[in-house]
Design an enzyme around this catalytic site. Structure first.
Site, mmCIF file in Angstrom:
data_model
loop_
_atom_site.group_PDB
_atom_site.id
_atom_site.type_symbol
_atom_site.label_atom_id
_atom_site.label_comp_id
_atom_site.label_asym_id
_atom_site.label_seq_id
_atom_site.Cartn_x
_atom_site.Cartn_y
_atom_site.Cartn_z
ATOM 1 N N GLU A 1 6.703 -8.426 -9.169
ATOM 2 C CA GLU A 1 7.182 -7.599 -8.106
ATOM 3 C C GLU A 1 7.093 -8.276 -6.464
ATOM 4 O OE1 GLU A 1 5.657 -3.558 -5.798
ATOM 5 O OE2 GLU A 1 3.845 -4.706 -6.811
ATOM 6 N N ASP B 1 10.066 -2.280 -5.852
ATOM 7 C CA ASP B 1 9.193 -1.292 -4.955
ATOM 8 C C ASP B 1 10.066 -1.010 -3.392
ATOM 9 O OD1 ASP B 1 7.328 -0.118 -2.911
ATOM 10 O OD2 ASP B 1 6.045 -0.645 -4.477
ATOM 11 N N GLN C 1 9.427 1.813 -8.039
ATOM 12 C CA GLN C 1 8.393 2.626 -7.343
ATOM 13 C C GLN C 1 8.840 2.864 -5.927
ATOM 14 O OE1 GLN C 1 5.069 0.047 -7.466
ATOM 15 N NE2 GLN C 1 4.332 0.759 -9.494
ATOM 16 N N GLU D 1 4.253 6.041 -5.819
ATOM 17 C CA GLU D 1 3.021 5.152 -5.341
ATOM 18 C C GLU D 1 3.254 5.177 -3.812
ATOM 19 O OE1 GLU D 1 1.759 0.728 -6.539
ATOM 20 O OE2 GLU D 1 3.088 0.767 -4.986
#
Length: 265
Positions: A149, A184, A210, A246
């Protein structure tokens, strides 16, 4: 939480239901309609305790992180890029895989880490690649996929991965059979010029997504990310993975879940 258009949301128990003690968040997530969860660190609890919580609540485990340093420490975002810390990184991967297998977690995220001031960018990155390659070999046969990530540089100055392309290059070099991207949307919305274009480009290499809005990192609809377009893109591009929630709810977890009907067409 499986939606009418096939998108699947899981609850990140580090961020959601924090009104409750951690061990009570499993039942709360299930009661809210989630069928799966993720969280960064299972390590304060015996794996058997967490496995029982998952089973009792009827939940699947999607993701955990490999161990990192304490909050506020130089290792708070991982050991992977730190020269001289290979033994700690490897021990963390071993422990992470042990927990992931026990919990039935699909993914183990390897936080890349923050480059120390006295270490060159090239040296830190080379250490990172070497460590990820070792971890990929170690994970072979476990059924656990490793995730990489990119994190934004406002929240994580000195993070060793520059952007999505940088993370993708590492995954490509090691091989898609072992390593995939964790995309993300919060981090990408800060570091990428066009979050939708980045999502379309890197989704084929992405195994997990996410979400949190930006700025603020609260639920979708509280910031400037074009969420209806994000979800349409995920659907139209054929994304079949989970979407981890998240984010830090702006005014309570259950009240904040109203975003699902408001932002997903």
């Amino acid at each position: 939480m499986i939606l009418h258009n096939g998108l699947r949301l899981d609850a990140n128990l580090k961020w959601l239901f924090t009104e409750l003690p951690f061990e009570e968040r499993f039942d709360a997530a299930a009661a809210a309609g989630f069928t799966a969860v993720e969280y960064a660190s299972p390590y304060p609890f015996p794996a058997a305790t967490l496995t029982r919580r998952l089973a009792d609540a009827g939940l699947s485990q999607i993701l955990i992180n490999s161990p990192t340093g304490e909050p506020g420490s130089p290792e708070r975002l991982g050991h992977a890029c730190l020269p001289g810390r290979t033994a700690e990184f490897r021990a963390g991967v071993e422990l992470g895989l042990e927990y992931a297998v026990a919990l039935g977690s699909s993914f183990l995220h390897l936080p890349a880490g923050i480059r120390p001031d006295d270490v060159s960018r090239d040296r830190a990155f080379a250490q990172y690649v070497a460590n990820v390659a070792w971890a990929a070999e170690r994970a072979r046969g476990t059924g656990v996929r490793l995730l990489l990530e990119a994190q934004n540089k406002q929240d994580a100055p000195g993070f060793v991965l520059d952007d999505q392309a940088h993370a993708a290059a590492v995954a490509d070099a090691i091989g898609e059979d072992h390593v995939s991207l964790l995309f993300d949307v919060y981090h990408a919305s800060i570091d990428e010029k066009d979050v939708l274009a980045a999502l379309r480009e890197f989704l084929p290499r992405t195994a997990h997504v996410q979400i949190a809005d930006s700025p603020g990192r609260a639920e979708p609809g509280t910031g400037i990310v074009p969420w209806p377009d994000v979800f349409v893109t995920l659907e139209s591009e054929g994304y079949e993975g989970w979407i981890g929630c998240e984010y830090g709810p702006a005014a309570g977890t259950e009240a904040g879940l109203s975003w699902v009907k408001e932002q997903i067409r």
